[in-house]
Scaffold this motif. Structure first.
Motif, PDB file in Angstrom:
ATOM      1  N   TYR A 193     -15.528 -64.265 -53.946  1.00  0.00           N
ATOM      2  CA  TYR A 193     -16.815 -64.751 -54.254  1.00  0.00           C
ATOM      3  C   TYR A 193     -17.756 -64.447 -53.164  1.00  0.00           C
ATOM      4  CZ  TYR A 193     -20.733 -68.117 -55.168  1.00  0.00           C
ATOM      5  OH  TYR A 193     -21.811 -68.716 -55.352  1.00  0.00           O
ATOM      6  N   ALA A 194     -17.397 -64.631 -51.835  1.00  0.00           N
ATOM      7  CA  ALA A 194     -18.329 -64.412 -50.788  1.00  0.00           C
ATOM      8  C   ALA A 194     -18.710 -63.139 -50.642  1.00  0.00           C
ATOM      9  CB  ALA A 194     -17.633 -65.064 -49.465  1.00  0.00           C
ATOM     10  N   GLY A 195     -17.718 -62.151 -51.023  1.00  0.00           N
ATOM     11  CA  GLY A 195     -18.306 -60.801 -50.734  1.00  0.00           C
ATOM     12  C   GLY A 195     -19.020 -60.265 -51.970  1.00  0.00           C
ATOM     13  N   TRP A 196     -18.998 -60.931 -53.191  1.00  0.00           N
ATOM     14  CA  TRP A 196     -19.923 -60.815 -54.330  1.00  0.00           C
ATOM     15  C   TRP A 196     -21.398 -61.091 -53.950  1.00  0.00           C
ATOM     16  CZ3 TRP A 196     -22.042 -64.155 -57.795  1.00  0.00           C
ATOM     17  CH2 TRP A 196     -22.772 -63.935 -58.773  1.00  0.00           C
ATOM     18  N   HIS A 197     -21.366 -62.506 -53.716  1.00  0.00           N
ATOM     19  CA  HIS A 197     -22.558 -63.281 -53.470  1.00  0.00           C
ATOM     20  C   HIS A 197     -23.356 -62.742 -52.341  1.00  0.00           C
ATOM     21  CE1 HIS A 197     -25.202 -66.696 -53.928  1.00  0.00           C
ATOM     22  NE2 HIS A 197     -25.116 -66.632 -52.824  1.00  0.00           N
ATOM     23  N   PHE A 198     -22.830 -62.373 -51.178  1.00  0.00           N
ATOM     24  CA  PHE A 198     -23.424 -61.898 -49.972  1.00  0.00           C
ATOM     25  C   PHE A 198     -23.246 -60.293 -49.720  1.00  0.00           C
ATOM     26  CE2 PHE A 198     -22.129 -66.229 -49.190  1.00  0.00           C
ATOM     27  CZ  PHE A 198     -23.218 -66.860 -48.861  1.00  0.00           C
ATOM     28  N   ALA A 199     -22.946 -59.621 -50.688  1.00  0.00           N
ATOM     29  CA  ALA A 199     -22.787 -58.268 -50.702  1.00  0.00           C
ATOM     30  C   ALA A 199     -22.052 -57.973 -49.761  1.00  0.00           C
ATOM     31  CB  ALA A 199     -24.333 -57.744 -51.113  1.00  0.00           C
ATOM     32  N   VAL A 200     -21.062 -58.063 -49.246  1.00  0.00           N
ATOM     33  CA  VAL A 200     -20.139 -57.873 -48.116  1.00  0.00           C
ATOM     34  C   VAL A 200     -19.733 -56.559 -48.321  1.00  0.00           C
ATOM     35  CG1 VAL A 200     -18.195 -58.517 -46.562  1.00  0.00           C
ATOM     36  CG2 VAL A 200     -19.840 -60.282 -47.572  1.00  0.00           C
ATOM     37  N   ARG A 201     -19.589 -55.781 -47.363  1.00  0.00           N
ATOM     38  CA  ARG A 201     -19.013 -54.399 -47.362  1.00  0.00           C
ATOM     39  C   ARG A 201     -17.580 -54.327 -47.667  1.00  0.00           C
ATOM     40  NH1 ARG A 201     -20.191 -51.126 -41.896  1.00  0.00           N
ATOM     41  NH2 ARG A 201     -18.948 -53.028 -41.046  1.00  0.00           N
ATOM     42  N   PHE A 202     -17.278 -53.223 -48.247  1.00  0.00           N
ATOM     43  CA  PHE A 202     -15.692 -53.327 -48.897  1.00  0.00           C
ATOM     44  C   PHE A 202     -15.011 -53.026 -47.643  1.00  0.00           C
ATOM     45  CE2 PHE A 202     -12.313 -50.145 -49.258  1.00  0.00           C
ATOM     46  CZ  PHE A 202     -11.507 -50.810 -50.474  1.00  0.00           C
ATOM     47  N   ARG A 203     -15.124 -52.523 -46.603  1.00  0.00           N
ATOM     48  CA  ARG A 203     -14.102 -52.655 -45.501  1.00  0.00           C
ATOM     49  C   ARG A 203     -13.971 -53.778 -44.968  1.00  0.00           C
ATOM     50  NH1 ARG A 203     -15.201 -47.137 -42.165  1.00  0.00           N
ATOM     51  NH2 ARG A 203     -14.837 -45.508 -43.947  1.00  0.00           N
ATOM     52  N   THR A 204     -14.958 -54.557 -44.985  1.00  0.00           N
ATOM     53  CA  THR A 204     -14.843 -56.057 -44.181  1.00  0.00           C
ATOM     54  C   THR A 204     -14.071 -56.804 -45.338  1.00  0.00           C
ATOM     55  OG1 THR A 204     -17.088 -55.845 -43.162  1.00  0.00           O
ATOM     56  CG2 THR A 204     -16.049 -57.935 -43.419  1.00  0.00           C
ATOM     57  N   GLN A 205     -14.390 -56.720 -46.711  1.00  0.00           N
ATOM     58  CA  GLN A 205     -13.669 -57.556 -47.495  1.00  0.00           C
ATOM     59  C   GLN A 205     -12.277 -57.103 -47.593  1.00  0.00           C
ATOM     60  OE1 GLN A 205     -15.179 -58.487 -51.460  1.00  0.00           O
ATOM     61  NE2 GLN A 205     -17.076 -57.536 -50.941  1.00  0.00           N
ATOM     62  N   LEU A 206     -11.764 -55.595 -47.640  1.00  0.00           N
ATOM     63  CA  LEU A 206     -10.516 -55.337 -47.591  1.00  0.00           C
ATOM     64  C   LEU A 206      -9.750 -55.852 -46.225  1.00  0.00           C
ATOM     65  CD1 LEU A 206      -8.106 -53.605 -48.600  1.00  0.00           C
ATOM     66  CD2 LEU A 206      -9.209 -51.531 -47.202  1.00  0.00           C
ATOM     67  N   MET A 207     -10.390 -56.081 -45.186  1.00  0.00           N
ATOM     68  CA  MET A 207      -9.712 -56.457 -43.934  1.00  0.00           C
ATOM     69  C   MET A 207      -9.443 -58.201 -44.041  1.00  0.00           C
ATOM     70  SD  MET A 207      -8.389 -56.017 -40.901  1.00  0.00           S
ATOM     71  CE  MET A 207      -9.008 -54.122 -40.536  1.00  0.00           C
ATOM     72  N   GLY A 208     -10.340 -58.789 -44.578  1.00  0.00           N
ATOM     73  CA  GLY A 208     -10.297 -60.187 -44.668  1.00  0.00           C
ATOM     74  C   GLY A 208      -9.231 -60.540 -45.724  1.00  0.00           C
ATOM     75  N   GLN A 209      -9.067 -59.741 -46.745  1.00  0.00           N
ATOM     76  CA  GLN A 209      -7.820 -59.886 -47.772  1.00  0.00           C
ATOM     77  C   GLN A 209      -6.531 -59.342 -47.034  1.00  0.00           C
ATOM     78  OE1 GLN A 209      -8.075 -61.314 -50.361  1.00  0.00           O
ATOM     79  NE2 GLN A 209     -10.250 -61.364 -50.945  1.00  0.00           N
ATOM     80  N   ALA A 210      -6.480 -58.524 -46.212  1.00  0.00           N
ATOM     81  CA  ALA A 210      -5.396 -57.960 -45.620  1.00  0.00           C
ATOM     82  C   ALA A 210      -4.760 -59.030 -44.798  1.00  0.00           C
ATOM     83  CB  ALA A 210      -5.335 -56.533 -44.815  1.00  0.00           C
TER      84      ALA A 210
END
Length: 238
Positions: free
Chosen positions: A93-110
């Motif tokens: 949700y945060a990645g979609w709402h704040f338009a976080v970059r893909f690599r940042t989201q990928l690192m967070g999920q990892a």
């Protein structure tokens, strides 16, 4: 009534249908132009959360072993699944709402997946350790319990024997009284003494059960051997 394998097949079918619905909804509801790397990552995370909380996969991780020894690990796993699900979906949700970059989201999920795997591994390790300790305690108690049962059987054989055995009965009762104060021990010396005492007591029981007649001196030798072994066993405290 359905059997367990049939229920497992039903759950597996429902799981596959659920994953299929998630993919179908993604392909149907998300325009092709919006099916970016981030969107596919979000779909993968949703599938992971769905899998982690699906009953068949959740309970299947604990279908073997003693349930009582796994209660603490089950609690840890339940908390882990809940936290992972909330945090993973929160990152989506945060990645979609704040338009976080893909690599940042990928690192967070990892990082979240790694943390969840570590917690689950700790839970499995603690459960295996409890199983090992419990098994060791049962093995330790088994020798002592076998000794006490052998003494009980011998006493019963003496009481049922046609041959008067008041003196021998007192001796076996004295051994039973000594056995009451023995503590379970994993020591090889203790286990060896217990086995030897059981062997001697079983020989005495078979003599009385078979109606054989031995001289007092012959019986004294056997009981002296038992008493000596019992003395050695009492010296082993742990």
């Amino acid at each position: 009534m359905e059997t367990k394998p049939q229920l497992n097949q039903r759950f597996l079918f429902l799981y596959v249908v659920g994953v299929g619905l998630l993919f179908a909804s993604f392909l149907w509801l998300v325009p092709h132009a919006d099916q970016t790397h981030t969107a596919w990552l979000d779909l993968a995370v949703v599938c992971l959360v769905y899998s982690a909380n699906f009953p068949l996969l959740y309970l299947g991780r604990w279908r073997t072993g003693d349930f009582n020894t796994r209660i603490s690990a089950l609690g840890l796993l339940g908390v882990c699944d809940l936290l992972y699900s909330v945090l993973a979906l929160g990152v989506v949700y945060a990645g979609w709402h704040f338009a976080v970059r893909f690599r940042t989201q990928l690192m967070g999920q990892a990082v979240l997946v790694f943390a969840a795997v570590v917690v689950v591994t700790i839970g499995r390790y603690s459960s295996a350790h409890v199983d090992e300790v419990t098994g060791g305690e049962e093995t330790t108690r088994a020798g002592l319990e076998n000794l006490k049962r052998a003494l009980d059987r011998c006493e019963a054989a003496m009481r049922l024997s046609a041959q008067p055995a008041n003196r021998e009965l007192r001796l076996i009762l004295a051994l039973k009284d000594d056995a009451r104060y023995l503590s379970p021990s994993a020591s090889q010396d203790a286990l060896s003494c217990e086995k030897k005492i059981v062997a001697e007591v079983e020989d005495i029981r078979e003599i009385f059960a078979g109606g054989a007649i031995l001289t007092p001196s012959e019986m004294d030798i056997r009981f002296q051997q038992c008493a000596a072994l019992m003395t050695l066993r009492k010296q082993v405290l742990n």
